[in-house]
Design a protein around this motif. Structure first.
Motif, PDB file in Angstrom:
ATOM      1  N   LEU A  67     -51.686 -31.842  95.060  1.00  0.00           N
ATOM      2  CA  LEU A  67     -53.112 -31.876  94.651  1.00  0.00           C
ATOM      3  C   LEU A  67     -52.954 -31.535  92.966  1.00  0.00           C
ATOM      4  CD1 LEU A  67     -55.333 -30.571  97.462  1.00  0.00           C
ATOM      5  CD2 LEU A  67     -54.250 -33.058  97.159  1.00  0.00           C
ATOM      6  N   PHE A  68     -52.495 -30.497  92.636  1.00  0.00           N
ATOM      7  CA  PHE A  68     -52.566 -29.963  90.946  1.00  0.00           C
ATOM      8  C   PHE A  68     -51.985 -31.693  90.742  1.00  0.00           C
ATOM      9  CE2 PHE A  68     -50.924 -25.646  92.284  1.00  0.00           C
ATOM     10  CZ  PHE A  68     -52.180 -25.403  93.298  1.00  0.00           C
ATOM     11  N   SER A  69     -51.699 -32.053  90.601  1.00  0.00           N
ATOM     12  CA  SER A  69     -50.233 -33.508  90.076  1.00  0.00           C
ATOM     13  C   SER A  69     -51.784 -34.663  89.725  1.00  0.00           C
ATOM     14  CB  SER A  69     -49.382 -34.020  90.647  1.00  0.00           C
ATOM     15  OG  SER A  69     -48.844 -34.251  91.726  1.00  0.00           O
ATOM     16  N   ILE A  70     -52.419 -34.422  91.441  1.00  0.00           N
ATOM     17  CA  ILE A  70     -54.274 -35.370  91.064  1.00  0.00           C
ATOM     18  C   ILE A  70     -55.074 -35.715  90.326  1.00  0.00           C
ATOM     19  CG2 ILE A  70     -55.059 -36.705  92.586  1.00  0.00           C
ATOM     20  CD1 ILE A  70     -53.397 -36.390  94.616  1.00  0.00           C
ATOM     21  N   TRP A  71     -54.896 -34.001  89.977  1.00  0.00           N
ATOM     22  CA  TRP A  71     -56.016 -33.403  89.113  1.00  0.00           C
ATOM     23  C   TRP A  71     -55.000 -33.551  87.943  1.00  0.00           C
ATOM     24  CZ3 TRP A  71     -57.128 -27.674  92.421  1.00  0.00           C
ATOM     25  CH2 TRP A  71     -57.610 -28.460  93.218  1.00  0.00           C
ATOM     26  N   ALA A  72     -54.369 -32.957  87.207  1.00  0.00           N
ATOM     27  CA  ALA A  72     -53.584 -33.291  85.494  1.00  0.00           C
ATOM     28  C   ALA A  72     -53.465 -34.522  85.808  1.00  0.00           C
ATOM     29  CB  ALA A  72     -51.769 -33.144  85.820  1.00  0.00           C
ATOM     30  N   THR A  73     -52.651 -35.943  86.122  1.00  0.00           N
ATOM     31  CA  THR A  73     -52.957 -37.066  85.872  1.00  0.00           C
ATOM     32  C   THR A  73     -54.259 -38.027  85.912  1.00  0.00           C
ATOM     33  OG1 THR A  73     -52.980 -37.882  88.452  1.00  0.00           O
ATOM     34  CG2 THR A  73     -50.536 -37.320  87.131  1.00  0.00           C
ATOM     35  N   THR A  74     -55.583 -37.138  86.411  1.00  0.00           N
ATOM     36  CA  THR A  74     -56.737 -38.008  86.779  1.00  0.00           C
ATOM     37  C   THR A  74     -57.615 -37.231  85.439  1.00  0.00           C
ATOM     38  OG1 THR A  74     -57.238 -36.770  88.482  1.00  0.00           O
ATOM     39  CG2 THR A  74     -56.706 -38.812  89.150  1.00  0.00           C
ATOM     40  N   GLN A  75     -57.456 -35.819  85.316  1.00  0.00           N
ATOM     41  CA  GLN A  75     -58.687 -35.659  84.411  1.00  0.00           C
ATOM     42  C   GLN A  75     -57.958 -35.427  82.987  1.00  0.00           C
ATOM     43  OE1 GLN A  75     -59.309 -32.155  87.988  1.00  0.00           O
ATOM     44  NE2 GLN A  75     -59.141 -31.713  85.643  1.00  0.00           N
ATOM     45  N   HIS A  76     -56.820 -36.055  82.705  1.00  0.00           N
ATOM     46  CA  HIS A  76     -56.160 -35.555  81.158  1.00  0.00           C
ATOM     47  C   HIS A  76     -57.086 -37.471  80.702  1.00  0.00           C
ATOM     48  CE1 HIS A  76     -52.844 -36.842  78.596  1.00  0.00           C
ATOM     49  NE2 HIS A  76     -53.952 -37.901  78.454  1.00  0.00           N
TER      50      HIS A  76
ATOM     51  N   ASN B 295     -61.195 -51.325  78.637  1.00  0.00           N
ATOM     52  CA  ASN B 295     -60.430 -52.194  80.069  1.00  0.00           C
ATOM     53  C   ASN B 295     -59.210 -51.769  80.248  1.00  0.00           C
ATOM     54  OD1 ASN B 295     -63.328 -52.539  80.273  1.00  0.00           O
ATOM     55  ND2 ASN B 295     -63.060 -54.268  78.705  1.00  0.00           N
ATOM     56  N   ALA B 296     -58.536 -51.437  78.975  1.00  0.00           N
ATOM     57  CA  ALA B 296     -57.383 -52.019  79.235  1.00  0.00           C
ATOM     58  C   ALA B 296     -56.442 -49.952  79.609  1.00  0.00           C
ATOM     59  CB  ALA B 296     -56.757 -52.327  78.136  1.00  0.00           C
ATOM     60  N   ARG B 297     -57.048 -49.472  79.337  1.00  0.00           N
ATOM     61  CA  ARG B 297     -56.703 -48.187  79.506  1.00  0.00           C
ATOM     62  C   ARG B 297     -57.328 -47.377  80.995  1.00  0.00           C
ATOM     63  NH1 ARG B 297     -59.509 -45.824  76.267  1.00  0.00           N
ATOM     64  NH2 ARG B 297     -61.132 -44.977  76.762  1.00  0.00           N
ATOM     65  N   GLU B 298     -58.089 -47.950  81.412  1.00  0.00           N
ATOM     66  CA  GLU B 298     -59.011 -47.750  82.215  1.00  0.00           C
ATOM     67  C   GLU B 298     -58.176 -48.243  83.876  1.00  0.00           C
ATOM     68  OE1 GLU B 298     -63.026 -48.062  82.234  1.00  0.00           O
ATOM     69  OE2 GLU B 298     -63.398 -46.826  81.236  1.00  0.00           O
ATOM     70  N   GLN B 299     -58.008 -49.299  83.784  1.00  0.00           N
ATOM     71  CA  GLN B 299     -57.230 -50.345  84.617  1.00  0.00           C
ATOM     72  C   GLN B 299     -55.541 -49.972  84.511  1.00  0.00           C
ATOM     73  OE1 GLN B 299     -58.090 -51.946  87.018  1.00  0.00           O
ATOM     74  NE2 GLN B 299     -56.311 -52.623  87.960  1.00  0.00           N
ATOM     75  N   GLY B 300     -55.100 -50.113  83.031  1.00  0.00           N
ATOM     76  CA  GLY B 300     -53.210 -49.359  83.654  1.00  0.00           C
ATOM     77  C   GLY B 300     -53.440 -48.027  84.467  1.00  0.00           C
ATOM     78  N   ALA B 301     -54.194 -47.409  83.778  1.00  0.00           N
ATOM     79  CA  ALA B 301     -54.006 -45.681  84.845  1.00  0.00           C
ATOM     80  C   ALA B 301     -54.322 -45.541  86.307  1.00  0.00           C
ATOM     81  CB  ALA B 301     -55.180 -44.958  84.265  1.00  0.00           C
ATOM     82  N   ARG B 302     -55.106 -47.022  86.335  1.00  0.00           N
ATOM     83  CA  ARG B 302     -55.537 -47.097  87.580  1.00  0.00           C
ATOM     84  C   ARG B 302     -53.814 -47.343  88.402  1.00  0.00           C
ATOM     85  NH1 ARG B 302     -59.978 -46.919  90.838  1.00  0.00           N
ATOM     86  NH2 ARG B 302     -61.011 -46.816  88.782  1.00  0.00           N
ATOM     87  N   VAL B 303     -53.468 -48.597  87.822  1.00  0.00           N
ATOM     88  CA  VAL B 303     -52.524 -48.676  88.082  1.00  0.00           C
ATOM     89  C   VAL B 303     -50.966 -48.488  88.061  1.00  0.00           C
ATOM     90  CG1 VAL B 303     -50.523 -50.974  87.578  1.00  0.00           C
ATOM     91  CG2 VAL B 303     -52.964 -51.457  87.684  1.00  0.00           C
ATOM     92  N   PHE B 304     -51.063 -47.040  86.578  1.00  0.00           N
ATOM     93  CA  PHE B 304     -49.757 -46.345  87.298  1.00  0.00           C
ATOM     94  C   PHE B 304     -49.722 -45.640  88.356  1.00  0.00           C
ATOM     95  CE2 PHE B 304     -48.022 -42.633  84.929  1.00  0.00           C
ATOM     96  CZ  PHE B 304     -46.487 -43.137  85.486  1.00  0.00           C
ATOM     97  N   LEU B 305     -51.160 -45.299  88.187  1.00  0.00           N
ATOM     98  CA  LEU B 305     -50.759 -43.612  89.745  1.00  0.00           C
ATOM     99  C   LEU B 305     -50.757 -44.215  91.151  1.00  0.00           C
ATOM    100  CD1 LEU B 305     -54.623 -42.056  87.588  1.00  0.00           C
ATOM    101  CD2 LEU B 305     -51.725 -41.225  88.113  1.00  0.00           C
TER     102      LEU B 305
ATOM    103  N   VAL C 255     -56.884 -40.237  94.667  1.00  0.00           N
ATOM    104  CA  VAL C 255     -56.671 -40.425  93.080  1.00  0.00           C
ATOM    105  C   VAL C 255     -58.085 -40.953  92.450  1.00  0.00           C
ATOM    106  CG1 VAL C 255     -54.789 -41.155  91.894  1.00  0.00           C
ATOM    107  CG2 VAL C 255     -54.540 -40.227  93.758  1.00  0.00           C
ATOM    108  N   HIS C 256     -58.309 -42.347  92.829  1.00  0.00           N
ATOM    109  CA  HIS C 256     -59.191 -43.448  93.319  1.00  0.00           C
ATOM    110  C   HIS C 256     -60.122 -42.863  92.095  1.00  0.00           C
ATOM    111  CE1 HIS C 256     -56.745 -46.920  94.355  1.00  0.00           C
ATOM    112  NE2 HIS C 256     -56.542 -47.166  93.028  1.00  0.00           N
ATOM    113  N   ARG C 257     -60.470 -41.839  93.245  1.00  0.00           N
ATOM    114  CA  ARG C 257     -62.681 -41.212  92.802  1.00  0.00           C
ATOM    115  C   ARG C 257     -62.206 -40.052  92.472  1.00  0.00           C
ATOM    116  NH1 ARG C 257     -61.951 -41.335  98.762  1.00  0.00           N
ATOM    117  NH2 ARG C 257     -61.118 -39.168  98.775  1.00  0.00           N
ATOM    118  N   LYS C 258     -60.718 -39.515  91.626  1.00  0.00           N
ATOM    119  CA  LYS C 258     -60.682 -38.423  90.604  1.00  0.00           C
ATOM    120  C   LYS C 258     -61.015 -39.306  89.705  1.00  0.00           C
ATOM    121  CE  LYS C 258     -59.981 -34.609  90.968  1.00  0.00           C
ATOM    122  NZ  LYS C 258     -61.505 -33.291  90.418  1.00  0.00           N
TER     123      LYS C 258
END
Length: 218
Positions: free
Chosen positions: A173-182, A198-208, A108-111
């Motif tokens: 895997l589909f859900s990982i693609w959808a939530t990261t590529q978004h 910065n907040a957007r990227e960090q927030g995405a990481r924590v939420f995922l 997830v992090h790599r994607k």
């Protein structure tokens, strides 16, 4: 984008140019063209992109573009060929002998990192898929499908052994693609709604991390 410096290579016969070992300036100009094309294709899509747009973005003339490539389709296919290896690598890195939750969260992090660092490549891929993958279809069959089957089998074994909660491996895997590529494919929307990058990227990481850890924990 940085423009190439110095005098541009003279336009000659394109066939002879492609059979000789490329010079440094030829390698540089090809790189400039491909970077410019990536920008145009990722924003305009294949159908909307033109050689004139690519030439303008590259700071080259249209004849210079045709010195290196036969046309728009060859440039597009070259970019897709380069992209496919990059696209598959994060999934290849998932270790079947590692800790299952850590391996999937690592994927997830790599994607997500790829979406943040390579948004143009993500949109190029998305545009191609939305058109029915007319140029990337063979890559999906020969490259992605065997790897997808292999890694969903790994995930299934982890589920069968009780190491992670049971769900559908393919749709996981589909859900990982959808939530990261978004964050790449819908960047214009995300940037308006969450302007602080910065907040957007960090927030995405924590939420995922939260949603996939909860989903995977037995």
């Amino acid at each position: 984008m940085r423009k190439p410096s110095g005098r541009l290579f003279a336009v000659t016969d394109s066939a002879s140019a492609k059979t000789k070992a490329p010079s440094r300036i030829q390698q540089r100009n090809r790189s400039v063209i491909l970077d410019a094309a990536l920008e145009v294709f990722s924003s305009e899509g294949y159908r909307g992109a033109t050689l004139d747009q690519i030439a303008k973005q590259a700071g080259l003339s249209k004849p210079n573009i045709l010195y290196y490539f036969n046309g728009k389709e060859e440039i597009h296919v070259t970019l897709l060929n380069q992209l496919m290896t990059t696209w598959l690598d994060p999934l290849k890195e998932m270790n079947p002998n590692g800790d299952p939750i850590k391996e999937i969260i690592g994927y997830v992090h790599r994607k997500l990192d790829m979406a943040i660092e390579l948004p143009r490549e993500s949109r190029l891929f998305a545009n191609e898929i939305l058109q029915g993958a007319p140029r990337m279809g063979p890559h999906l069959t020969a490259g992605l499908k065997p790897l997808f089957d292999e890694q969903t089998a790994v995930i299934t074994r982890w589920m069968d052994s009780g190491k992670i909660a049971r769900s559908d491996p393919a749709h996981l895997l589909f859900s990982i693609w959808a939530t990261t590529q978004h964050y790449a494919d819908f960047a214009a929307q995300a940037e308006v709604l969450l302007p602080d990058s910065n907040a957007r990227e960090q927030g995405a990481r924590v939420f995922l991390d939260q949603i996939f850890t909860k989903l995977l924990t037995p």
